[in-house]
Motif scaffolding. Structure first.
Motif, PDB file in Angstrom:
ATOM      1  N   ALA A 132       0.832  -1.207   0.000  1.00 37.01           N
ATOM      2  CA  ALA A 132       0.000   0.000   0.000  1.00 37.01           C
ATOM      3  C   ALA A 132       0.867   1.256   0.000  1.00 37.01           C
ATOM      4  O   ALA A 132       0.675   2.158  -0.817  1.00 37.01           O
ATOM      5  CB  ALA A 132      -0.916  -0.003   1.223  1.00 37.01           C
ATOM      6  N   ALA A 133       1.853   1.289   0.908  1.00 38.08           N
ATOM      7  CA  ALA A 133       2.594   2.537   1.106  1.00 38.08           C
ATOM      8  C   ALA A 133       3.466   2.877  -0.088  1.00 38.08           C
ATOM      9  O   ALA A 133       3.526   4.033  -0.514  1.00 38.08           O
ATOM     10  CB  ALA A 133       3.443   2.423   2.362  1.00 38.08           C
ATOM     11  N   SER A 134       4.148   1.871  -0.670  1.00 39.91           N
ATOM     12  CA  SER A 134       5.128   2.240  -1.690  1.00 39.91           C
ATOM     13  C   SER A 134       4.468   2.523  -3.035  1.00 39.91           C
ATOM     14  O   SER A 134       4.954   3.383  -3.776  1.00 39.91           O
ATOM     15  CB  SER A 134       6.203   1.163  -1.813  1.00 39.91           C
ATOM     16  N   LYS A 135       3.362   1.862  -3.350  1.00 44.62           N
ATOM     17  CA  LYS A 135       2.742   2.138  -4.657  1.00 44.62           C
ATOM     18  C   LYS A 135       1.836   3.358  -4.604  1.00 44.62           C
ATOM     19  O   LYS A 135       2.043   4.342  -5.334  1.00 44.62           O
ATOM     20  CB  LYS A 135       1.982   0.906  -5.141  1.00 44.62           C
ATOM     21  N   ALA A 136       0.826   3.313  -3.708  1.00 43.89           N
ATOM     22  CA  ALA A 136      -0.127   4.425  -3.669  1.00 43.89           C
ATOM     23  C   ALA A 136       0.539   5.709  -3.153  1.00 43.89           C
ATOM     24  O   ALA A 136       0.223   6.808  -3.618  1.00 43.89           O
ATOM     25  CB  ALA A 136      -1.323   4.048  -2.808  1.00 43.89           C
ATOM     26  N   GLY A 137       1.481   5.553  -2.207  1.00 40.15           N
ATOM     27  CA  GLY A 137       2.150   6.735  -1.672  1.00 40.15           C
ATOM     28  C   GLY A 137       2.952   7.468  -2.722  1.00 40.15           C
ATOM     29  O   GLY A 137       2.884   8.702  -2.848  1.00 40.15           O
ATOM     30  N   THR A 138       3.716   6.711  -3.523  1.00 47.45           N
ATOM     31  CA  THR A 138       4.499   7.326  -4.598  1.00 47.45           C
ATOM     32  C   THR A 138       3.592   7.991  -5.626  1.00 47.45           C
ATOM     33  O   THR A 138       3.864   9.098  -6.100  1.00 47.45           O
ATOM     34  CB  THR A 138       5.351   6.265  -5.311  1.00 47.45           C
ATOM     35  N   MET A 139       2.511   7.285  -5.958  1.00 47.87           N
ATOM     36  CA  MET A 139       1.526   7.835  -6.911  1.00 47.87           C
ATOM     37  C   MET A 139       0.994   9.173  -6.410  1.00 47.87           C
ATOM     38  O   MET A 139       0.912  10.151  -7.167  1.00 47.87           O
ATOM     39  CB  MET A 139       0.389   6.820  -7.053  1.00 47.87           C
ATOM     40  N   GLY A 140       0.650   9.233  -5.112  1.00 52.98           N
ATOM     41  CA  GLY A 140       0.083  10.456  -4.554  1.00 52.98           C
ATOM     42  C   GLY A 140       1.047  11.623  -4.622  1.00 52.98           C
ATOM     43  O   GLY A 140       0.720  12.685  -5.166  1.00 52.98           O
ATOM     44  N   SER A 141       2.274  11.420  -4.108  1.00 52.27           N
ATOM     45  CA  SER A 141       3.200  12.553  -4.094  1.00 52.27           C
ATOM     46  C   SER A 141       3.613  12.923  -5.511  1.00 52.27           C
ATOM     47  O   SER A 141       3.787  14.110  -5.825  1.00 52.27           O
ATOM     48  CB  SER A 141       4.414  12.236  -3.232  1.00 52.27           C
ATOM     49  N   GLY A 142       3.751  11.917  -6.401  1.00 53.45           N
ATOM     50  CA  GLY A 142       4.114  12.219  -7.783  1.00 53.45           C
ATOM     51  C   GLY A 142       3.048  13.052  -8.484  1.00 53.45           C
ATOM     52  O   GLY A 142       3.360  14.024  -9.186  1.00 53.45           O
ATOM     53  N   LEU A 143       1.785  12.691  -8.280  1.00 56.30           N
ATOM     54  CA  LEU A 143       0.694  13.463  -8.910  1.00 56.30           C
ATOM     55  C   LEU A 143       0.665  14.892  -8.395  1.00 56.30           C
ATOM     56  O   LEU A 143       0.432  15.834  -9.163  1.00 56.30           O
ATOM     57  CB  LEU A 143      -0.646  12.787  -8.640  1.00 56.30           C
ATOM     58  N   MET A 144       0.928  15.071  -7.103  1.00 55.38           N
ATOM     59  CA  MET A 144       0.915  16.442  -6.569  1.00 55.38           C
ATOM     60  C   MET A 144       2.073  17.267  -7.107  1.00 55.38           C
ATOM     61  O   MET A 144       1.917  18.460  -7.381  1.00 55.38           O
ATOM     62  CB  MET A 144       0.892  16.406  -5.054  1.00 55.38           C
ATOM     63  N   LEU A 145       3.234  16.605  -7.302  1.00 52.54           N
ATOM     64  CA  LEU A 145       4.362  17.334  -7.920  1.00 52.54           C
ATOM     65  C   LEU A 145       4.016  17.727  -9.359  1.00 52.54           C
ATOM     66  O   LEU A 145       4.328  18.844  -9.810  1.00 52.54           O
ATOM     67  CB  LEU A 145       5.623  16.474  -7.905  1.00 52.54           C
ATOM     68  N   ILE A 146       3.363  16.816 -10.096  1.00 49.70           N
ATOM     69  CA  ILE A 146       2.960  17.137 -11.470  1.00 49.70           C
ATOM     70  C   ILE A 146       1.966  18.298 -11.470  1.00 49.70           C
ATOM     71  O   ILE A 146       2.021  19.180 -12.338  1.00 49.70           O
ATOM     72  CB  ILE A 146       2.372  15.881 -12.143  1.00 49.70           C
ATOM     73  N   ALA A 147       1.070  18.309 -10.478  1.00 50.04           N
ATOM     74  CA  ALA A 147       0.125  19.423 -10.376  1.00 50.04           C
ATOM     75  C   ALA A 147       0.851  20.743 -10.201  1.00 50.04           C
ATOM     76  O   ALA A 147       0.500  21.758 -10.831  1.00 50.04           O
ATOM     77  CB  ALA A 147      -0.830  19.188  -9.204  1.00 50.04           C
ATOM     78  N   LEU A 148       1.888  20.738  -9.352  1.00 50.11           N
ATOM     79  CA  LEU A 148       2.693  21.958  -9.161  1.00 50.11           C
ATOM     80  C   LEU A 148       3.345  22.380 -10.469  1.00 50.11           C
ATOM     81  O   LEU A 148       3.343  23.572 -10.830  1.00 50.11           O
ATOM     82  CB  LEU A 148       3.752  21.689  -8.084  1.00 50.11           C
ATOM     83  N   ALA A 149       3.890  21.389 -11.218  1.00 50.21           N
ATOM     84  CA  ALA A 149       4.550  21.707 -12.484  1.00 50.21           C
ATOM     85  C   ALA A 149       3.558  22.286 -13.486  1.00 50.21           C
ATOM     86  O   ALA A 149       3.852  23.288 -14.161  1.00 50.21           O
ATOM     87  CB  ALA A 149       5.194  20.438 -13.053  1.00 50.21           C
ATOM     88  N   VAL A 150       2.367  21.688 -13.574  1.00 50.34           N
ATOM     89  CA  VAL A 150       1.349  22.171 -14.512  1.00 50.34           C
ATOM     90  C   VAL A 150       0.911  23.584 -14.137  1.00 50.34           C
ATOM     91  O   VAL A 150       0.744  24.452 -14.985  1.00 50.34           O
ATOM     92  CB  VAL A 150       0.150  21.204 -14.531  1.00 50.34           C
ATOM     93  N   HIS A 151       0.770  23.815 -12.826  1.00 51.79           N
ATOM     94  CA  HIS A 151       0.314  25.117 -12.354  1.00 51.79           C
ATOM     95  C   HIS A 151       1.339  26.203 -12.654  1.00 51.79           C
ATOM     96  O   HIS A 151       0.983  27.321 -13.030  1.00 51.79           O
ATOM     97  CB  HIS A 151       0.046  25.052 -10.856  1.00 51.79           C
ATOM     98  N   ALA A 152       2.638  25.866 -12.483  1.00 54.64           N
ATOM     99  CA  ALA A 152       3.674  26.880 -12.692  1.00 54.64           C
ATOM    100  C   ALA A 152       3.807  27.240 -14.171  1.00 54.64           C
ATOM    101  O   ALA A 152       4.112  28.389 -14.498  1.00 54.64           O
ATOM    102  CB  ALA A 152       5.008  26.365 -12.155  1.00 54.64           C
TER     103      ALA A 152
END
Lengths: 116, 132
Positions: free
Chosen positions: A40-60
């Protein structure tokens, strides 16, 4: 128009990422043993933080920021499986057993300390 | 403020709430344990949640430099997990084994002190008899 679309896309990524992080922590709390919690932690956790970083990149909407965010995402995608596998291997070799609901241990009987 | 920006504002606030809940659930797992690898895994998850927090705060404040902090934090989290995994491997014992060892040692020490007491009492008795 296109600005609105990018903003909405970023909002969607943020929400989906936060949802994945929540799912990962619920899995961490609810699953029965270390190895299933790791899944649970390594797959979904990575997915979550990665998507939020992509959101920051798209926003900038800036190529430098986008490259850095992408580098960060790639870095997490590379390191999360390595650290999870290392931890699982160490825990199994030391002798932490599977949970009571585990059906089958395919590594049982193998020499985990000195694999061929 | 346009419609899309209002949506983003709400999304960011909701995401912060969800991330806080996720943080608390992970901390509950770390406190509960029950073993060291579970806590290490919780630490790993905590780092992932913190990276998400940093990214969301970066969107909220518009301060883009936070992304470098997120990358550095990811590096530190990876190295910490690897180091802890090596520690688990080099310790070479589970909590159950450590507990059993401690119980055996305590039992042995208790037995030894009981024997010693008996021996002293016997010696004292003999001394009293001799002096009489």
């Amino acid at each position: 128009m296109i600005d609105d679309f990018i903003t909405l896309l970023s909002a969607a990524f943020v929400l989906i990422g936060a949802f994945f992080a929540l799912v990962a922590s619920i899995g961490l709390l609810r699953l029965p043993d270390l190895y299933s919690r790791m899944h649970a932690a390594s797959k979904a956790g990575t997915m979550g933080s990665g998507l939020m970083l992509i959101a920051l990149a798209v926003h900038a909407a800036d190529s430098g920021v986008f490259a850095r965010a992408l580098a960060g995402v790639v870095f997490f995608l590379l390191t999360a499986p390595i650290s999870a596998h290392l931890l699982a291997k160490a825990a199994y070799a030391v002798g932490y057993r599977l949970g009571p609901s585990a059906v089958r241990d395919e590594m049982a009987g193998q020499d985990t300390e000195n694999p061929r | 403020m346009s419609f899309a920006e209002t949506i983003l504002d709400y999304a960011v606030n909701i995401a912060l709430v969800i991330l806080s809940i996720s943080f608390i659930l992970t901390i509950i797992r770390i406190v509960r344990g029950p073993t060291l690898p579970d806590r290490i895994l919780g630490l790993d998850m905590l780092v992932a949640a913190a990276i998400g927090f940093i990214a969301v705060i970066g969107i909220k404040t518009g301060y883009i430099l936070y992304i470098d902090i997120a990358i550095a934090l990811g590096l530190v989290g990876f190295l910490a997990t690897v180091a802890f995994a090596r520690f688990v491997l080099s310790r070479g014992k589970t909590e159950d084994e450590l507990l059993r060892e401690a119980k055996t040692a305590a039992e042995a020490a208790r037995k030894k002190s009981r024997d010693e007491e008996k021996r002293v009492a016997k010696a004292l008795k003999r001394e009293k008899r001799l002096s009489r």
